[in-house]
Design a protein around this motif. Structure first.
Motif, PDB file in Angstrom:
ATOM      1  N   PHE A 160      -3.330   8.415   5.494  1.00  0.00           N
ATOM      2  CA  PHE A 160      -3.143   7.013   5.865  1.00  0.00           C
ATOM      3  C   PHE A 160      -2.602   6.875   7.286  1.00  0.00           C
ATOM      4  O   PHE A 160      -2.075   7.825   7.864  1.00  0.00           O
ATOM      5  CB  PHE A 160      -2.187   6.320   4.886  1.00  0.00           C
ATOM      6  N   THR A 168      -6.632   6.663   1.902  1.00  0.00           N
ATOM      7  CA  THR A 168      -7.680   7.372   1.178  1.00  0.00           C
ATOM      8  C   THR A 168      -7.069   8.465   0.317  1.00  0.00           C
ATOM      9  O   THR A 168      -6.193   9.212   0.777  1.00  0.00           O
ATOM     10  CB  THR A 168      -8.694   7.998   2.158  1.00  0.00           C
ATOM     11  N   HIS A 210       0.821  -1.221   0.000  1.00  0.00           N
ATOM     12  CA  HIS A 210       0.000   0.000   0.000  1.00  0.00           C
ATOM     13  C   HIS A 210       0.849   1.261   0.000  1.00  0.00           C
ATOM     14  O   HIS A 210       0.458   2.274  -0.593  1.00  0.00           O
ATOM     15  CB  HIS A 210      -1.011  -0.002   1.143  1.00  0.00           C
ATOM     16  N   LYS A 214      -3.858  -0.958   9.144  1.00  0.00           N
ATOM     17  CA  LYS A 214      -4.037  -1.909   8.062  1.00  0.00           C
ATOM     18  C   LYS A 214      -3.458  -1.326   6.768  1.00  0.00           C
ATOM     19  O   LYS A 214      -3.041  -0.179   6.713  1.00  0.00           O
ATOM     20  CB  LYS A 214      -5.521  -2.215   7.891  1.00  0.00           C
ATOM     21  N   GLY A 215      -3.504  -2.142   5.726  1.00  0.00           N
ATOM     22  CA  GLY A 215      -3.001  -1.690   4.434  1.00  0.00           C
ATOM     23  C   GLY A 215      -4.029  -0.848   3.708  1.00  0.00           C
ATOM     24  O   GLY A 215      -4.497  -1.229   2.624  1.00  0.00           O
ATOM     25  N   GLU A 216      -4.377   0.287   4.293  1.00  0.00           N
ATOM     26  CA  GLU A 216      -5.440   1.128   3.759  1.00  0.00           C
ATOM     27  C   GLU A 216      -4.989   2.576   3.654  1.00  0.00           C
ATOM     28  O   GLU A 216      -4.142   3.032   4.421  1.00  0.00           O
ATOM     29  CB  GLU A 216      -6.684   1.058   4.660  1.00  0.00           C
ATOM     30  N   HIS A 250     -11.100   5.006  -1.535  1.00  0.00           N
ATOM     31  CA  HIS A 250     -10.492   4.275  -0.420  1.00  0.00           C
ATOM     32  C   HIS A 250      -9.817   3.023  -0.963  1.00  0.00           C
ATOM     33  O   HIS A 250     -10.445   2.214  -1.646  1.00  0.00           O
ATOM     34  CB  HIS A 250     -11.541   3.900   0.619  1.00  0.00           C
ATOM     35  N   TYR A 251      -8.549   2.874  -0.678  1.00  0.00           N
ATOM     36  CA  TYR A 251      -7.775   1.722  -1.133  1.00  0.00           C
ATOM     37  C   TYR A 251      -7.536   0.769   0.039  1.00  0.00           C
ATOM     38  O   TYR A 251      -7.293   1.207   1.167  1.00  0.00           O
ATOM     39  CB  TYR A 251      -6.420   2.154  -1.677  1.00  0.00           C
ATOM     40  N   HIS A 252      -7.599  -0.528  -0.247  1.00  0.00           N
ATOM     41  CA  HIS A 252      -7.268  -1.539   0.756  1.00  0.00           C
ATOM     42  C   HIS A 252      -6.394  -2.612   0.117  1.00  0.00           C
ATOM     43  O   HIS A 252      -6.730  -3.138  -0.942  1.00  0.00           O
ATOM     44  CB  HIS A 252      -8.519  -2.201   1.333  1.00  0.00           C
ATOM     45  N   VAL A 253      -5.278  -2.915   0.749  1.00  0.00           N
ATOM     46  CA  VAL A 253      -4.348  -3.942   0.274  1.00  0.00           C
ATOM     47  C   VAL A 253      -4.083  -4.902   1.430  1.00  0.00           C
ATOM     48  O   VAL A 253      -3.804  -4.463   2.560  1.00  0.00           O
ATOM     49  CB  VAL A 253      -3.018  -3.318  -0.203  1.00  0.00           C
ATOM     50  N   ASP A 254      -4.187  -6.198   1.194  1.00  0.00           N
ATOM     51  CA  ASP A 254      -3.875  -7.179   2.227  1.00  0.00           C
ATOM     52  C   ASP A 254      -2.374  -7.190   2.491  1.00  0.00           C
ATOM     53  O   ASP A 254      -1.567  -7.223   1.553  1.00  0.00           O
ATOM     54  CB  ASP A 254      -4.332  -8.573   1.793  1.00  0.00           C
TER      55      ASP A 254
END
Length: 332
Positions: free
Chosen positions: A265, A274, A136, A270-272, A284-288
């Motif tokens: 951020f 905006t 991220h 977490k891997g998030e 909004h971005y989310h990466v595991d």
């Protein structure tokens, strides 16, 4: 620079404490051409237990014995910061690459000596600022570099944490707030990640100044720091860190402001993140994130050592973060 002549990196680890349970050392055996072959801790019962639980074939209670094990061809120093310089001297003298935990050392002067001994020995020096390799944060850098928020103007760090009761109760066992061991308090432990990440985004800081204080006097290190800094590309930054705040004030946020939008951020969440721009609704971005959080960076080290890639976190990049922290707390 001497790297690895073999076709695989065979790791030895000095100091298998909490960071080696999930975050770092277990990743070494999940990376192609990488093995974890030996671990060391002074407490025999604990190092034997670690080796058994993590299926590591060799264990030592002596740093010298692990470093001089002919099967070990790269060493990860996972101790508290006060041991980073002496152990780097030991590993470099043995002609083996060094991977050291963050912060790189207690002071900028110690960092410079670590760089010098590794360069004199002709061995690489890497530092565990693993956020430089997390997906991220790479995506944030990609978006900024592509102009998603226009020209970058300024960045602000805001980190507030409560003083946990166990910190005061177990003071003698908490090295992170012992300046003789850690170089400072939680600022050195946590802000180092943030400042290094911004170095990755924008390049080196050329000027920095700040103020620090021990307001709550719960321990002997600074518990509040404020400061400002200028990056070589002209971006201006500021930060406010407090580790004795109220629960209602707790926050972990970095905001990067551009001429056409912003990116917001958490550093430790977490891997998030905006992205907000003038042209469209917030995205909004989310990466595991990987189970072993250091695995992407360690993979880059293995590739660098084998000549198939490059590691983004070196002694020279990490030392810059120590310099900035020293300027912000007026400590050298």
């Amino acid at each position: 620079m001497k790297k690895i002549q073999d076709q695989e990196v065979r790791w030895g680890v000095l100091g298998v404490g909490n960071v080696c349970e999930v975050k770092s050392a277990p990743a070494m055996k999940h990376i192609p051409h990488s093995k974890l072959v030996a671990v060391m801790r002074r407490d025999e019962a604990k190092v034997k237990d670690y080796a058994l639980r993590h299926d590591v074939p060799k264990w030592y209670t002596s740093a010298e014995e692990l470093v001089h094990d002919p099967e070990v061809n790269a060493v990860y120093i996972a101790t508290p910061p006060h041991m980073h310089l002496p152990l780097t001297r030991l590993v470099a003298a043995a002609g083996k690459p060094v991977y050291v935990e963050k912060p790189m050392a207690r002071t900028y002067a110690e960092c410079r000596e670590m760089i010098a001994v590794c360069e004199e020995a002709g061995v690489p020096l890497y530092v565990a600022y693993y956020r430089r390799a997390l997906p991220h944060f790479l995506k944030i850098k990609e978006l900024m570099d592509s102009g998603a928020i226009g020209d970058i103007r300024t960045v602000h760090i805001n980190l507030k944490q409560v003083l946990k009761p166990e910190v005061v109760v177990h003071l003698e066992n908490n090295w992170r707030i012992n300046p003789e061991i850690a170089g400072g308090g939680y600022f050195f432990d946590l802000a180092s990640h943030q400042l290094d990440l911004l170095d990755f985004f924008f390049g080196p800081v050329t000027k920095a100044s700040g103020f620090s204080s021990n307001q709550a006097k719960a321990y002997h290190a600074e518990d509040i720091v404020t400061g400002s800094f200028v990056f070589e590309n002209g971006v201006l930054g500021s930060g406010n860190w407090c580790f004795t705040t109220s629960r209602t004030a707790e926050i972990d946020e970095i905001t990067i402001y551009g001429s056409k939008g912003l990116i917001r951020f958490e550093t430790f969440g977490k891997g998030e993140f905006t992205l907000e721009s003038d042209q469209e609704d917030p995205i909004h971005y989310h990466v595991d994130l990987p189970k072993h959080i250091q695995q992407p960076l360690i993979k880059s080290i293995v590739e660098d050592l084998l000549g198939t890639g490059t590691c983004p976190s070196t002694g020279r990049t990490a030392a810059r973060t120590n310099w900035v922290m020293g300027e912000l707390v007026n400590k050298f």
